[in-house]
Design a protein around this motif. Sequence first.
Motif, PDB file in Angstrom:
ATOM      1  N   THR A  93       0.876  -1.170   0.000  1.00 56.68           N
ATOM      2  CA  THR A  93       0.000   0.000   0.000  1.00 56.68           C
ATOM      3  C   THR A  93       0.909   1.215   0.000  1.00 56.68           C
ATOM      4  N   VAL A  94       0.629   2.136  -0.894  1.00 57.00           N
ATOM      5  CA  VAL A  94       1.437   3.346  -1.013  1.00 57.00           C
ATOM      6  C   VAL A  94       0.543   4.543  -0.721  1.00 57.00           C
ATOM      7  N   ASN A  95       0.945   5.334   0.257  1.00 59.73           N
ATOM      8  CA  ASN A  95       0.253   6.584   0.567  1.00 59.73           C
ATOM      9  C   ASN A  95       1.050   7.734  -0.020  1.00 59.73           C
ATOM     10  N   VAL A  96       0.363   8.584  -0.759  1.00 56.46           N
ATOM     11  CA  VAL A  96       1.010   9.714  -1.431  1.00 56.46           C
ATOM     12  C   VAL A  96       0.312  10.997  -0.998  1.00 56.46           C
ATOM     13  N   LEU A 109      -3.544   7.475 -12.412  1.00 57.05           N
ATOM     14  CA  LEU A 109      -3.115   6.179 -11.873  1.00 57.05           C
ATOM     15  C   LEU A 109      -4.141   5.089 -12.159  1.00 57.05           C
ATOM     16  N   ARG A 110      -5.415   5.443 -12.132  1.00 57.88           N
ATOM     17  CA  ARG A 110      -6.448   4.449 -12.473  1.00 57.88           C
ATOM     18  C   ARG A 110      -6.341   4.030 -13.933  1.00 57.88           C
ATOM     19  N   GLU A 111      -5.978   4.973 -14.799  1.00 59.07           N
ATOM     20  CA  GLU A 111      -5.786   4.631 -16.215  1.00 59.07           C
ATOM     21  C   GLU A 111      -4.685   3.584 -16.391  1.00 59.07           C
ATOM     22  N   LYS A 112      -3.722   3.588 -15.465  1.00 60.10           N
ATOM     23  CA  LYS A 112      -2.647   2.599 -15.509  1.00 60.10           C
ATOM     24  C   LYS A 112      -3.047   1.289 -14.839  1.00 60.10           C
ATOM     25  N   GLY A 113      -4.242   1.249 -14.233  1.00 60.05           N
ATOM     26  CA  GLY A 113      -4.751   0.015 -13.652  1.00 60.05           C
ATOM     27  C   GLY A 113      -4.586  -0.130 -12.151  1.00 60.05           C
ATOM     28  N   TYR A 114      -4.095   0.897 -11.472  1.00 59.13           N
ATOM     29  CA  TYR A 114      -3.893   0.814 -10.031  1.00 59.13           C
ATOM     30  C   TYR A 114      -5.202   1.074  -9.286  1.00 59.13           C
ATOM     31  N   GLY A 115      -5.342   0.439  -8.130  1.00 53.30           N
ATOM     32  CA  GLY A 115      -6.470   0.707  -7.250  1.00 53.30           C
ATOM     33  C   GLY A 115      -6.171   1.952  -6.441  1.00 53.30           C
ATOM     34  N   VAL A 116      -6.981   2.987  -6.576  1.00 56.36           N
ATOM     35  CA  VAL A 116      -6.665   4.288  -5.985  1.00 56.36           C
ATOM     36  C   VAL A 116      -7.859   4.820  -5.203  1.00 56.36           C
ATOM     37  N   TRP A 119      -8.496  11.632  -1.332  1.00 54.14           N
ATOM     38  CA  TRP A 119      -9.290  12.555  -0.539  1.00 54.14           C
ATOM     39  C   TRP A 119      -8.516  13.855  -0.350  1.00 54.14           C
ATOM     40  N   SER A 120      -9.227  14.911  -0.033  1.00 52.97           N
ATOM     41  CA  SER A 120      -8.589  16.204   0.237  1.00 52.97           C
ATOM     42  C   SER A 120      -8.085  16.202   1.667  1.00 52.97           C
ATOM     43  N   SER A 121      -6.919  16.781   1.856  1.00 51.00           N
ATOM     44  CA  SER A 121      -6.351  16.872   3.202  1.00 51.00           C
ATOM     45  C   SER A 121      -5.742  18.256   3.368  1.00 51.00           C
ATOM     46  N   TYR A 122      -5.301  18.544   4.562  1.00 50.02           N
ATOM     47  CA  TYR A 122      -4.742  19.858   4.837  1.00 50.02           C
ATOM     48  C   TYR A 122      -3.403  19.682   5.541  1.00 50.02           C
ATOM     49  N   GLY A 123      -2.351  20.295   4.985  1.00 48.08           N
ATOM     50  CA  GLY A 123      -1.015  20.230   5.566  1.00 48.08           C
ATOM     51  C   GLY A 123      -0.610  21.557   6.159  1.00 48.08           C
ATOM     52  N   MET A 124       0.626  21.644   6.600  1.00 49.51           N
ATOM     53  CA  MET A 124       1.118  22.856   7.246  1.00 49.51           C
ATOM     54  C   MET A 124       1.026  24.067   6.320  1.00 49.51           C
ATOM     55  N   ASP A 125       1.236  23.829   5.007  1.00 47.12           N
ATOM     56  CA  ASP A 125       1.234  24.941   4.063  1.00 47.12           C
ATOM     57  C   ASP A 125      -0.035  25.020   3.216  1.00 47.12           C
ATOM     58  N   GLY A 126      -1.095  24.330   3.621  1.00 47.62           N
ATOM     59  CA  GLY A 126      -2.339  24.461   2.874  1.00 47.62           C
ATOM     60  C   GLY A 126      -2.935  23.135   2.421  1.00 47.62           C
ATOM     61  N   ASP A 127      -3.820  23.237   1.400  1.00 49.67           N
ATOM     62  CA  ASP A 127      -4.534  22.058   0.893  1.00 49.67           C
ATOM     63  C   ASP A 127      -3.579  21.060   0.246  1.00 49.67           C
ATOM     64  N   ARG A 128      -3.931  19.799   0.414  1.00 47.98           N
ATOM     65  CA  ARG A 128      -3.150  18.705  -0.160  1.00 47.98           C
ATOM     66  C   ARG A 128      -4.110  17.688  -0.767  1.00 47.98           C
ATOM     67  N   LEU A 129      -3.571  16.849  -1.635  1.00 48.38           N
ATOM     68  CA  LEU A 129      -4.296  15.700  -2.160  1.00 48.38           C
ATOM     69  C   LEU A 129      -3.637  14.465  -1.561  1.00 48.38           C
ATOM     70  N   SER A 130      -4.413  13.656  -0.830  1.00 46.16           N
ATOM     71  CA  SER A 130      -3.895  12.408  -0.273  1.00 46.16           C
ATOM     72  C   SER A 130      -4.431  11.257  -1.107  1.00 46.16           C
ATOM     73  N   VAL A 131      -3.557  10.325  -1.420  1.00 43.49           N
ATOM     74  CA  VAL A 131      -3.910   9.207  -2.290  1.00 43.49           C
ATOM     75  C   VAL A 131      -3.395   7.924  -1.653  1.00 43.49           C
ATOM     76  N   GLN A 132      -4.241   6.898  -1.675  1.00 41.89           N
ATOM     77  CA  GLN A 132      -3.818   5.578  -1.212  1.00 41.89           C
ATOM     78  C   GLN A 132      -3.934   4.607  -2.376  1.00 41.89           C
ATOM     79  N   ILE A 133      -2.843   3.868  -2.636  1.00 40.25           N
ATOM     80  CA  ILE A 133      -2.777   2.993  -3.801  1.00 40.25           C
ATOM     81  C   ILE A 133      -2.396   1.591  -3.335  1.00 40.25           C
ATOM     82  N   LEU A 134      -3.086   0.590  -3.841  1.00 40.52           N
ATOM     83  CA  LEU A 134      -2.774  -0.806  -3.556  1.00 40.52           C
ATOM     84  C   LEU A 134      -2.260  -1.445  -4.839  1.00 40.52           C
ATOM     85  N   THR A 135      -1.126  -2.160  -4.741  1.00 41.70           N
ATOM     86  CA  THR A 135      -0.559  -2.795  -5.928  1.00 41.70           C
ATOM     87  C   THR A 135       0.228  -4.036  -5.543  1.00 41.70           C
ATOM     88  N   PRO A 136       0.327  -5.016  -6.436  1.00 45.54           N
ATOM     89  CA  PRO A 136       1.239  -6.136  -6.176  1.00 45.54           C
ATOM     90  C   PRO A 136       2.681  -5.623  -6.081  1.00 45.54           C
TER      91      PRO A 136
END
Length: 197
Positions: A93-96, A109-116, A119-136
């Motif tokens: 599992t990869v968290n980005v 990433l979905r176009e490449k076949g990954y399970g993704v 969700w929106s998240s908030y970091g020290m410097d503002g809005d972020r995109l958080s992504v969780q990916i499952l792959t062999p």
Amino acid sequence: MLENALIMLAIIFTVNVLYVSLMTIRMILTLKGRTYIAAFVSMFEIVIYVVGLGLVLDNLDQIQNLIAYAIGFATGLIIGSKIEEKLALGYITVNVVSANPDLKFTQRLREKGYGVTSWSSYGMDGDRLSVQILTPRKYELNLYQAIHEIDPKAFIISYEPKRIHGGFWVKQVRKGKLMRKENKTKEKSQNESQQRE
């Protein structure tokens, strides 16, 4: 006499390399839940272990045999680890976290076949995109490369999940769809680069 001693050293070294390589693979198979395959491997492992240990114990007065046994053990660990890397069993599992929430991470990433999942998240410097990916695990390096192409500054954490249950994506992977999608994506990018030339 010297020739016999060298042959004995070579046999002890080889036997221990085989034993430890099999032991490493068996432990990894057990951890990955492949119990029956691990049990099958363990039969060969124990026979080789008994033979190698017997050769050393029968000649304990020969220090070079003990040294060959120790070097074979260390070499077997390295070889066993390399074999496990090539087998790449299981999933990761990869968290980005991307600093640019407008990036089309999920879609690309979905176009490449990954399970993704994203969700929106908030970091020290503002809005972020958080992504969780499952792959062999065998596609792990390809995934990192794809993430780097989308956002070279992305923050990445990866780990191995203990249990996976449910979801459409696991069914796709078991049917081999991820590999087909990756191959199609590679062919498409090769065709595009050929057309540009």
